[in-house]
Design a protein around this motif. Structure first.
Motif, PDB file in Angstrom:
ATOM      1  N   ALA A 246       0.750  -1.327   0.074  1.00  0.00           N
ATOM      2  CA  ALA A 246       0.025  -0.135  -0.114  1.00  0.00           C
ATOM      3  C   ALA A 246       0.688   1.370  -0.055  1.00  0.00           C
ATOM      4  O   ALA A 246       0.457   2.282  -0.007  1.00  0.00           O
ATOM      5  N   ALA A 247       2.108   1.317   0.153  1.00  0.00           N
ATOM      6  CA  ALA A 247       3.067   2.284  -0.116  1.00  0.00           C
ATOM      7  C   ALA A 247       2.873   3.465  -0.875  1.00  0.00           C
ATOM      8  O   ALA A 247       2.905   4.601  -0.622  1.00  0.00           O
ATOM      9  N   ASP A 248       2.916   3.045  -2.144  1.00  0.00           N
ATOM     10  CA  ASP A 248       2.583   3.907  -3.200  1.00  0.00           C
ATOM     11  C   ASP A 248       1.324   4.903  -3.283  1.00  0.00           C
ATOM     12  O   ASP A 248       1.301   5.890  -3.599  1.00  0.00           O
ATOM     13  N   ARG A 249       0.139   4.493  -2.480  1.00  0.00           N
ATOM     14  CA  ARG A 249      -0.905   5.281  -2.002  1.00  0.00           C
ATOM     15  C   ARG A 249      -0.576   6.561  -1.317  1.00  0.00           C
ATOM     16  O   ARG A 249      -1.166   7.418  -1.306  1.00  0.00           O
ATOM     17  N   LEU A 250       0.556   6.627  -0.329  1.00  0.00           N
ATOM     18  CA  LEU A 250       0.801   7.557   0.283  1.00  0.00           C
ATOM     19  C   LEU A 250       1.490   8.763  -0.369  1.00  0.00           C
ATOM     20  O   LEU A 250       1.136   9.739  -0.023  1.00  0.00           O
ATOM     21  N   ASP A 251       2.511   8.522  -1.441  1.00  0.00           N
ATOM     22  CA  ASP A 251       3.102   9.461  -2.097  1.00  0.00           C
ATOM     23  C   ASP A 251       3.634  10.823  -1.373  1.00  0.00           C
ATOM     24  O   ASP A 251       3.349  11.928  -1.256  1.00  0.00           O
ATOM     25  N   ILE A 252       4.647  10.144  -0.508  1.00  0.00           N
ATOM     26  CA  ILE A 252       5.331  11.001   0.463  1.00  0.00           C
ATOM     27  C   ILE A 252       6.787  11.275  -0.044  1.00  0.00           C
ATOM     28  O   ILE A 252       7.326  10.130  -0.256  1.00  0.00           O
TER      29      ILE A 252
END
Length: 269
Positions: A246-252
């Protein structure tokens, strides 16, 4: 009473690793988190620009304050940075004599490639901290550095290095295969009696900042919840895979972004 765990580690001003990742992980897994800072880093997803080590006195004082009041069920130890901090933590654990399992993540290099453990500290870490660990969680470069040997390149070598690390004092070793190549990532939980393989599909993302911190903190959370070691490691492995997926959903940030610690709480963000 709430389940309680303690993280002893450095601060990441970008929020993706270190103390911040540990506390997020504890919270996501239903555990109250306390913290002892060993260092302050000026850091983001691309680089570390400054590191300030805290004094042994304040490290021991933080540990004493936490153990004097909180019912700590597990301890996660991350970035220690240098010999003084290593000795302070070892002395603090001995002085407090807390009967809680210790998960030691031998943090040596950041995701951006910056050194987080001085060369003169490796021998001290090996001598003072490894015998205190109920679980040691090195990645392949860290295991090689602790053993002063080339990195493992296959599962057989990972098993051999895991057993060599067991001989240095920890009760169990989780050899993490994230730095290896291939479509499948393999971790090995090595104990005196058995070797457990955990595998997962390798996700095509560069947003993996804090994966080691998150995994070790998740294991500590499981232990704080009274899970057996094997169950805690398996739970943490599954949790981390979800956080990476799910990391790409954060866009940090613009470099190696963080994993999504609250992927089950914020399903769309």
């Amino acid at each position: 009473m709430a389940f309680q765990a303690l993280t002893i580690a450095g601060s990441d001003s970008g929020g993706g690793a270190g103390i911040q990742a540990d506390l997020k992980t504890f919270s996501a897994l239903g555990v109250y988190g306390a913290s002892v800072l060993t260092a302050i880093t000026a850091q983001n997803t691309r680089t570390i620009t400054a590191v300030k080590m805290l004094t042994p006195e304040i490290i021991r004082a933080q540990m004493g304050a936490v153990f004097d009041d909180l019912a700590i069920g597990a301890i996660k130890i991350g970035m220690l940075g240098g010999p003084d901090a290593i000795c302070a933590v070892a002395e603090g654990l001995a002085a407090c004599a807390v009967p809680a399992p210790v998960v030691l993540d031998p943090v040596m290099v950041s995701k951006s490639g910056d050194a987080l453990l001085a060369d003169d500290a490796v021998a001290v870490l090996r001598a003072r901290m490894l015998p205190l660990a109920d679980l040691l969680t090195p990645n392949l470069p860290e295991a090689a550095r602790l053993l002063d040997t080339p990195e493992a390149t296959d599962e057989t070598q990972m098993r051999e290095q895991g057993r060599a690390l067991l001989a240095l004092g920890p009760r169990a070793v989780l050899m993490k295969g994230g730095h290896a190549s291939g479509a499948v990532c393999i971790d090995l939980l090595v104990t005196q009696d058995d070797v457990l393989q955990l595998s997962a599909r390798r996700h095509p993302t560069r947003n993996t900042h804090g994966t080691g911190c998150t995994l070790s903190a998740a294991i500590a959370a499981g232990l704080a919840r009274k899970m057996p070691l094997t169950a805690a490691v398996s739970m943490a492995h599954t949790y981390l895979q979800g956080a990476i997926e799910a990391a790409d959903r954060l866009d940090i940030g613009h470099g190696h972004g963080p994993v999504h610690h609250f992927h089950k709480v914020w399903p769309n963000g």
